[in-house]
Design an enzyme around this catalytic site. Structure first.
Site, PDB file in Angstrom:
ATOM      1  N   TYR A  47      -3.942  -7.594  -1.232  1.00 22.49           N
ATOM      2  CA  TYR A  47      -3.831  -8.020   0.127  1.00 22.49           C
ATOM      3  C   TYR A  47      -4.470  -9.621   0.391  1.00 22.49           C
ATOM      4  O   TYR A  47      -3.806 -10.182   1.331  1.00 22.49           O
ATOM      5  CB  TYR A  47      -4.651  -6.920   0.810  1.00 22.49           C
ATOM      6  CG  TYR A  47      -4.679  -7.045   2.170  1.00 22.49           C
ATOM      7  CD1 TYR A  47      -3.801  -6.615   3.006  1.00 22.49           C
ATOM      8  CD2 TYR A  47      -5.955  -7.386   3.152  1.00 22.49           C
ATOM      9  CE1 TYR A  47      -3.697  -6.745   4.507  1.00 22.49           C
ATOM     10  CE2 TYR A  47      -5.848  -7.432   4.428  1.00 22.49           C
ATOM     11  CZ  TYR A  47      -4.702  -7.180   5.199  1.00 22.49           C
ATOM     12  OH  TYR A  47      -4.857  -7.168   6.486  1.00 22.49           O
ATOM     13  N   LYS A  77      -2.235 -12.739   1.678  1.00 22.31           N
ATOM     14  CA  LYS A  77      -2.606 -13.325   3.043  1.00 22.31           C
ATOM     15  C   LYS A  77      -2.802 -14.777   2.889  1.00 22.31           C
ATOM     16  O   LYS A  77      -2.326 -15.650   3.835  1.00 22.31           O
ATOM     17  CB  LYS A  77      -3.573 -12.553   3.736  1.00 22.31           C
ATOM     18  CG  LYS A  77      -3.040 -11.087   3.950  1.00 22.31           C
ATOM     19  CD  LYS A  77      -2.040 -11.213   5.188  1.00 22.31           C
ATOM     20  CE  LYS A  77      -2.028  -9.841   5.840  1.00 22.31           C
ATOM     21  NZ  LYS A  77      -0.916  -9.830   6.995  1.00 22.31           N
ATOM     22  N   VAL A  90     -12.373   2.715   8.568  1.00 21.85           N
ATOM     23  CA  VAL A  90     -13.570   3.464   8.823  1.00 21.85           C
ATOM     24  C   VAL A  90     -13.502   4.226  10.421  1.00 21.85           C
ATOM     25  O   VAL A  90     -14.029   5.137  10.673  1.00 21.85           O
ATOM     26  CB  VAL A  90     -14.673   2.413   8.870  1.00 21.85           C
ATOM     27  CG1 VAL A  90     -14.855   1.213   9.711  1.00 21.85           C
ATOM     28  CG2 VAL A  90     -16.059   3.076   8.814  1.00 21.85           C
ATOM     29  N   SER A 143     -11.010   5.216  12.356  1.00 23.44           N
ATOM     30  CA  SER A 143     -10.075   6.430  12.473  1.00 23.44           C
ATOM     31  C   SER A 143     -10.813   7.644  11.596  1.00 23.44           C
ATOM     32  O   SER A 143     -10.859   8.798  11.978  1.00 23.44           O
ATOM     33  CB  SER A 143      -8.720   6.127  12.091  1.00 23.44           C
ATOM     34  OG  SER A 143      -8.546   5.404  10.826  1.00 23.44           O
TER      35      SER A 143
HETATM   36  P1  NAD Z   1       0.008  -1.080  10.060  1.00 17.34           P
HETATM   37  O1  NAD Z   1      -0.192  -0.625   8.923  1.00 17.34           O
HETATM   38  O2  NAD Z   1      -0.211  -0.002  11.347  1.00 17.34           O
HETATM   39  O3  NAD Z   1       1.223  -1.910  10.762  1.00 17.34           O
HETATM   40  C1  NAD Z   1       1.729  -2.570   9.584  1.00 17.34           C
HETATM   41  C2  NAD Z   1       3.360  -2.423   9.736  1.00 17.34           C
HETATM   42  O4  NAD Z   1       4.168  -3.412   8.996  1.00 17.34           O
HETATM   43  C3  NAD Z   1       3.699  -0.956   9.428  1.00 17.34           C
HETATM   44  O5  NAD Z   1       4.401  -0.616  10.628  1.00 17.34           O
HETATM   45  C4  NAD Z   1       4.629  -1.069   8.155  1.00 17.34           C
HETATM   46  O6  NAD Z   1       5.560   0.068   8.167  1.00 17.34           O
HETATM   47  C5  NAD Z   1       5.120  -2.474   8.202  1.00 17.34           C
HETATM   48  N1  NAD Z   1       5.475  -2.824   7.051  1.00 17.34           N
HETATM   49  C6  NAD Z   1       4.764  -2.838   5.623  1.00 17.34           C
HETATM   50  N2  NAD Z   1       5.308  -3.423   4.832  1.00 17.34           N
HETATM   51  C7  NAD Z   1       6.736  -3.775   5.347  1.00 17.34           C
HETATM   52  C8  NAD Z   1       7.861  -4.684   4.749  1.00 17.34           C
HETATM   53  N3  NAD Z   1       7.627  -4.897   3.520  1.00 17.34           N
HETATM   54  N4  NAD Z   1       8.813  -4.601   5.730  1.00 17.34           N
HETATM   55  C9  NAD Z   1       8.755  -4.330   6.867  1.00 17.34           C
HETATM   56  N5  NAD Z   1       7.690  -3.657   7.596  1.00 17.34           N
HETATM   57  C10 NAD Z   1       6.670  -3.377   6.674  1.00 17.34           C
HETATM   58  O7  NAD Z   1      -1.259  -1.969  10.479  1.00 17.34           O
HETATM   59  P2  NAD Z   1      -1.721  -2.920  11.597  1.00 17.34           P
HETATM   60  O8  NAD Z   1      -3.599  -2.828  11.777  1.00 17.34           O
HETATM   61  O9  NAD Z   1      -1.002  -2.635  12.824  1.00 17.34           O
HETATM   62  O10 NAD Z   1      -1.773  -4.524  11.176  1.00 17.34           O
HETATM   63  C11 NAD Z   1      -0.727  -5.356  11.533  1.00 17.34           C
HETATM   64  C12 NAD Z   1      -0.934  -6.701  10.732  1.00 17.34           C
HETATM   65  O11 NAD Z   1      -2.202  -6.984  11.424  1.00 17.34           O
HETATM   66  C13 NAD Z   1      -1.085  -6.799   9.401  1.00 17.34           C
HETATM   67  O12 NAD Z   1      -0.151  -7.905   9.049  1.00 17.34           O
HETATM   68  C14 NAD Z   1      -2.169  -6.717   9.152  1.00 17.34           C
HETATM   69  O13 NAD Z   1      -2.541  -7.548   7.677  1.00 17.34           O
HETATM   70  C15 NAD Z   1      -3.066  -7.634  10.251  1.00 17.34           C
HETATM   71  N6  NAD Z   1      -4.353  -7.281  10.345  1.00 17.34           N
HETATM   72  C16 NAD Z   1      -4.779  -5.974  10.994  1.00 17.34           C
HETATM   73  C17 NAD Z   1      -6.206  -5.904  11.171  1.00 17.34           C
HETATM   74  C18 NAD Z   1      -6.682  -4.865  11.648  1.00 17.34           C
HETATM   75  O14 NAD Z   1      -7.917  -4.456  11.849  1.00 17.34           O
HETATM   76  N7  NAD Z   1      -5.872  -3.517  12.288  1.00 17.34           N
HETATM   77  C19 NAD Z   1      -7.110  -6.908  10.560  1.00 17.34           C
HETATM   78  C20 NAD Z   1      -6.565  -7.877  10.010  1.00 17.34           C
HETATM   79  C21 NAD Z   1      -5.212  -8.314   9.710  1.00 17.34           C
HETATM   80  N1  UDP Z   2     -15.770   2.947   5.355  1.00 12.41           N
HETATM   81  C1  UDP Z   2     -16.932   3.898   5.034  1.00 12.41           C
HETATM   82  N2  UDP Z   2     -16.320   5.154   5.393  1.00 12.41           N
HETATM   83  C2  UDP Z   2     -15.001   5.577   5.246  1.00 12.41           C
HETATM   84  C3  UDP Z   2     -14.147   4.354   5.491  1.00 12.41           C
HETATM   85  C4  UDP Z   2     -14.511   3.091   5.405  1.00 12.41           C
HETATM   86  O1  UDP Z   2     -17.953   3.606   4.989  1.00 12.41           O
HETATM   87  O2  UDP Z   2     -14.654   6.428   5.472  1.00 12.41           O
HETATM   88  C5  UDP Z   2     -16.639   1.548   5.091  1.00 12.41           C
HETATM   89  C6  UDP Z   2     -15.782   0.455   4.034  1.00 12.41           C
HETATM   90  O3  UDP Z   2     -16.409   0.788   2.717  1.00 12.41           O
HETATM   91  C7  UDP Z   2     -15.980  -0.717   4.706  1.00 12.41           C
HETATM   92  C8  UDP Z   2     -16.195  -0.458   6.120  1.00 12.41           C
HETATM   93  O4  UDP Z   2     -16.438   0.872   6.269  1.00 12.41           O
HETATM   94  O5  UDP Z   2     -17.384  -1.121   4.155  1.00 12.41           O
HETATM   95  C9  UDP Z   2     -14.663  -0.974   6.797  1.00 12.41           C
HETATM   96  O6  UDP Z   2     -13.663  -0.290   6.263  1.00 12.41           O
HETATM   97  P1  UDP Z   2     -12.255  -0.486   6.503  1.00 12.41           P
HETATM   98  O7  UDP Z   2     -11.272   0.083   5.256  1.00 12.41           O
HETATM   99  O8  UDP Z   2     -12.108   0.102   7.741  1.00 12.41           O
HETATM  100  O9  UDP Z   2     -11.867  -1.937   6.650  1.00 12.41           O
HETATM  101  P2  UDP Z   2     -12.385  -3.371   5.570  1.00 12.41           P
HETATM  102  O10 UDP Z   2     -13.144  -3.045   4.521  1.00 12.41           O
HETATM  103  O11 UDP Z   2     -10.913  -3.925   5.390  1.00 12.41           O
HETATM  104  O12 UDP Z   2     -12.918  -4.143   6.671  1.00 12.41           O
END
Ligand code: NAD
Ligand code: UDP
Ligand code: UDP
Length: 314
Positions: A144, A148, A186, A188
């Site tokens: 990941y 990115k 975390v 959800s």
């Molecule tokens: P999400 O998993 O809900 O959404 C990602 C979407 O991309 C999904 O609908 C999935 O089906 C689709 N997808 C995955 N692979 C694909 C492919 N090869 N072709 C077409 N569609 C594809 O996640 P999200 O939280 O909505 O994240 C959206 C974007 O924001 C992602 O790029 C993620 O890396 C970035 N992002 C999110 C967070 C966050 O906290 N939510 C933080 C940092 C970056």
């Molecule tokens: N985490 C946790 N319990 C859970 C899910 C996640 O303690 O049930 C922790 C995880 O180890 C991390 C933080 O919460 O330190 C955020 O996790 P998440 O997967 O939401 O996002 P990211 O690590 O990608 O920031």
């Protein structure tokens, strides 16, 4: 009216973005392979004549005519992106090449949903955009993080080499309605566990920190970035600087849900970042953006969403 492509548009953030763009009067093409996205997230948009859904994987070429591209396709939660790590890297890297190729041909402006994960387990705290990060290239999060990071490189090379107008947004942990209930993130996890009276699973000692941004704030920042002056490429941090330990988050969720759940401690996954907090001065200056929703308020809305979901599934 613009014709706008949103990749990953059936996901958590993508579905909110599609909704926002339609409300502004634009035509939206939502492309998603439904790996982690769900049709339920966009079901309410399908009747809108200006909304179109296409099931497609961005690792394959896509020939459509558009004015703007928001590239969000990529699984975002650790359990989902680690499920098929090779596909995760392909999605970020080949997906970026295809979408940049499309932007180059159509002269569309393109925004990349990058991430605070480019900073890895940061040694500089809080994180400014100038920090180059600390990522383990060999670890389980690398598919990941490095995907990115490479996508950011591709964006800047297409910008320099082919004059593509780019916007790179580094998104920090975002939460809200339409998060996948089982995606292991975390917020959800804790809410679902609390609402169902299950144990709240803290990984490690719970002293690691994250900064949580509510989805509405995030989408506003994304839109402002796309509409910023052409010369402004980013990268720009978008997130909420309010920093909390995971233990504090667990306690807040228990109190807001009036849950009887107990906290239990489980092993910390490999390479789990210890701390994370954005510096958002650049977003403030360039976009006049800052988050408005405090954690408690955002959690209440998210809890209400998951409560409804549980009721409907019964
Ligand atoms: P999400 O998993 O809900 O959404 C990602 C979407 O991309 C999904 O609908 C999935 O089906 C689709 N997808 C995955 N692979 C694909 C492919 N090869 N072709 C077409 N569609 C594809 O996640 P999200 O939280 O909505 O994240 C959206 C974007 O924001 C992602 O790029 C993620 O890396 C970035 N992002 C999110 C967070 C966050 O906290 N939510 C933080 C940092 C970056
Ligand atoms: N985490 C946790 N319990 C859970 C899910 C996640 O303690 O049930 C922790 C995880 O180890 C991390 C933080 O919460 O330190 C955020 O996790 P998440 O997967 O939401 O996002 P990211 O690590 O990608 O920031
Ligand atoms: N591409 C696409 N849609 C387009 C234009 C290009 O999916 O409308 C893909 C195509 O697969 C190509 C990639 O984007 O391989 C990169 O395009 P670029 O023009 O940069 O490179 P080239 O075509 O020379 O490989």
């Amino acid at each position: 009216m613009k014709r706008i492509l949103v990749t990953g548009g059936a996901g958590f953030l993508g579905s909110h973005l599609c909704e926002r763009l339609l409300s502004r009067g634009h035509e939206v093409l939502c492309v998603d392979n439904l790996f982690t996205g769900r049709k339920a997230n966009i079901a309410h948009l399908l009747d809108n004549p200006y909304f179109e859904f296409m099931r497609h994987d961005v690792t394959f070429p896509l020939y459509v005519e558009v004015d703007e591209i928001y590239n969000l396709a990529c699984p975002a939660s650790p359990i989902h992106y680690q499920f098929d790590p090779v596909q995760t890297t392909k999605t970020s890297v080949i997906g970026a090449i295809n979408m940049l190729g499309l932007a180059k041909r159509t002269k569309a402006k393109i925004l990349q949903a990058s991430t605070s994960e480019v900073y890895g387990d940061p040694q500089v705290h809080p994180q400014p955009e100038s920090y180059r990060g600390c990522v383990n290239t060999l670890g389980i999060r690398a598919c990941y993080d490095e995907g990115k990071r490479c996508a950011e490189t591709l964006f800047f090379d297409y910008h320099r080499q082919h004059q593509v107008t780019i916007k790179v947004m580094r998104i920090f942990n975002t939460y809200g309605p339409r998060m996948h209930p089982n995606d292991g993130r975390v917020v959800s996890n804790f809410i679902m566990q609390a609402l169902q009276g299950q144990d709240i699973t803290i990984y490690g000692d719970g002293l690691q920190t994250r900064s949580f941004c509510y989805v509405d704030d995030l989408i506003e920042g994304m839109e402002l970035l796309m509409n910023s002056r052409d010369e402004f490429t980013g990268p720009v941090n978008i997130g909420n600087p309010g920093e909390f330990t995971i233990k504090q988050l667990a306690e807040k969720v228990i109190s807001l849900t009036h849950s009887s759940s107990q906290i239990i401690y489980q092993p910390l996954p490999q390479d789990d970042p210890m701390q994370r907090q954005p510096i958002i001065e650049l977003a403030k200056q360039e976009l006049n953006w800052q988050p408005k929703v405090v954690l408690e308020e955002g959690l209440k809305k998210t809890i209400a969403y998951f409560q409804q979901m549980i009721i409907k599934s019964k």
